[in-house]
Design an enzyme around this catalytic site. Structure first.
Site, PDB file in Angstrom:
ATOM      1  N   ASP A 148       0.771  -1.207  -0.107  1.00 38.98           N
ATOM      2  CA  ASP A 148       0.115   0.073   0.019  1.00 38.98           C
ATOM      3  C   ASP A 148       0.884   1.018   0.198  1.00 38.98           C
ATOM      4  O   ASP A 148       1.971   1.195  -0.165  1.00 38.98           O
ATOM      5  CB  ASP A 148      -1.073   0.106   1.268  1.00 38.98           C
ATOM      6  CG  ASP A 148      -0.425   0.067   2.576  1.00 38.98           C
ATOM      7  OD1 ASP A 148       0.957   0.340   2.660  1.00 38.98           O
ATOM      8  OD2 ASP A 148      -0.909   0.348   3.580  1.00 38.98           O
ATOM      9  N   CYS A 154       2.302  -3.562   4.148  1.00 39.57           N
ATOM     10  CA  CYS A 154       1.382  -2.421   4.498  1.00 39.57           C
ATOM     11  C   CYS A 154       1.964  -1.890   5.717  1.00 39.57           C
ATOM     12  O   CYS A 154       3.037  -2.211   6.120  1.00 39.57           O
ATOM     13  CB  CYS A 154      -0.034  -2.843   4.720  1.00 39.57           C
ATOM     14  SG  CYS A 154      -0.494  -3.708   6.013  1.00 39.57           S
ATOM     15  N   THR A 168       1.175  -2.654   9.223  1.00 40.26           N
ATOM     16  CA  THR A 168       1.300  -3.572  10.029  1.00 40.26           C
ATOM     17  C   THR A 168       1.490  -5.007   9.477  1.00 40.26           C
ATOM     18  O   THR A 168       2.084  -5.823  10.202  1.00 40.26           O
ATOM     19  CB  THR A 168      -0.006  -3.666  11.055  1.00 40.26           C
ATOM     20  OG1 THR A 168      -0.852  -4.168  10.191  1.00 40.26           O
ATOM     21  CG2 THR A 168       0.048  -2.403  11.743  1.00 40.26           C
ATOM     22  N   HIS A 227       6.625 -25.769   8.305  1.00 37.29           N
ATOM     23  CA  HIS A 227       5.515 -26.493   8.791  1.00 37.29           C
ATOM     24  C   HIS A 227       3.907 -26.085   8.229  1.00 37.29           C
ATOM     25  O   HIS A 227       3.370 -27.277   8.119  1.00 37.29           O
ATOM     26  CB  HIS A 227       5.181 -26.330  10.411  1.00 37.29           C
ATOM     27  CG  HIS A 227       6.350 -26.804  11.162  1.00 37.29           C
ATOM     28  ND1 HIS A 227       6.361 -26.636  12.538  1.00 37.29           N
ATOM     29  CD2 HIS A 227       7.573 -27.457  10.802  1.00 37.29           C
ATOM     30  CE1 HIS A 227       7.629 -27.102  13.088  1.00 37.29           C
ATOM     31  NE2 HIS A 227       8.365 -27.547  12.173  1.00 37.29           N
ATOM     32  N   HIS A 267       3.158 -32.688   8.867  1.00 33.83           N
ATOM     33  CA  HIS A 267       2.318 -31.385   8.592  1.00 33.83           C
ATOM     34  C   HIS A 267       1.302 -31.478   7.571  1.00 33.83           C
ATOM     35  O   HIS A 267       0.528 -30.520   7.431  1.00 33.83           O
ATOM     36  CB  HIS A 267       3.641 -30.176   8.510  1.00 33.83           C
ATOM     37  CG  HIS A 267       4.494 -30.216   9.387  1.00 33.83           C
ATOM     38  ND1 HIS A 267       4.159 -29.909  10.987  1.00 33.83           N
ATOM     39  CD2 HIS A 267       5.851 -30.643   9.486  1.00 33.83           C
ATOM     40  CE1 HIS A 267       5.467 -29.888  11.462  1.00 33.83           C
ATOM     41  NE2 HIS A 267       6.216 -30.331  10.729  1.00 33.83           N
TER      42      HIS A 267
END
Length: 151
Positions: free
Chosen positions: A8, A66, A68, A99, A134
């Site tokens: 962004d 972005c 965060t 994993h 996994h």
């Protein structure tokens, strides 16, 4: 290998720095799906664009950035077939590949410094999916996606 990258308006500088870092260090082609402008830009647009490129096979993996890393990662995870991890440190990035076989990484330009971001990218790109026990969980995630399609 081709890596899709999106961002962004907050993460324009980080995008260019990470793109150059990956190209120089790994020799991978990095394709830009994000904005190049610092004018307000809605992160779901580039999160979805990179995710669609990953799912279609246009790119092998995706990185989205972005403020965060959370919002753009959430947007990417709305696309069936995407397993995007939001990381603020390298250990989770590595284990997400080993994993969870994550195919996208997100982080925040307001949360981690650029050198830490490079360490996160390194850990994520170096991780190799272990399969085995996994895979049962990856299959379960796929089953959730399939059930959601039928609703």
């Amino acid at each position: 290998m081709k890596i899709g990258i999106g961002n962004d308006h907050v993460a324009v500088d980080y995008k260019w720095e990470i793109k150059k870092y990956i190209e120089d260090k790994y020799g991978y082609e990095v394709i830009n799906y994000g904005t190049d402008s610092k004018e307000r830009f809605n992160y779901p647009v580039s999160g979805e664009a990179v995710a669609n490129a990953v799912v279609s096979g246009e790119v092998d993996k995706g990185i989205v950035i972005c403020g965060t890393g959370v919002g753009i990662g959430l947007a990417a995870n709305k696309v069936n077939g995407i397993r995007c991890v939001t990381c603020s440190e390298p250990y989770s990035a590595l284990l997400s590949r080993q994993h969870n076989n994550t195919n996208m990484l997100s982080f925040g330009a307001r949360v981690v410094g650029i050198e830490l971001a490079k360490m996160i990218v390194d850990a994520w790109l170096s991780g190799v999916y272990e399969g085995g026990r996994h895979q049962v969980r990856i299959d379960m995630l796929h089953d959730i996606e399939e059930r959601q399609k039928m609703k």
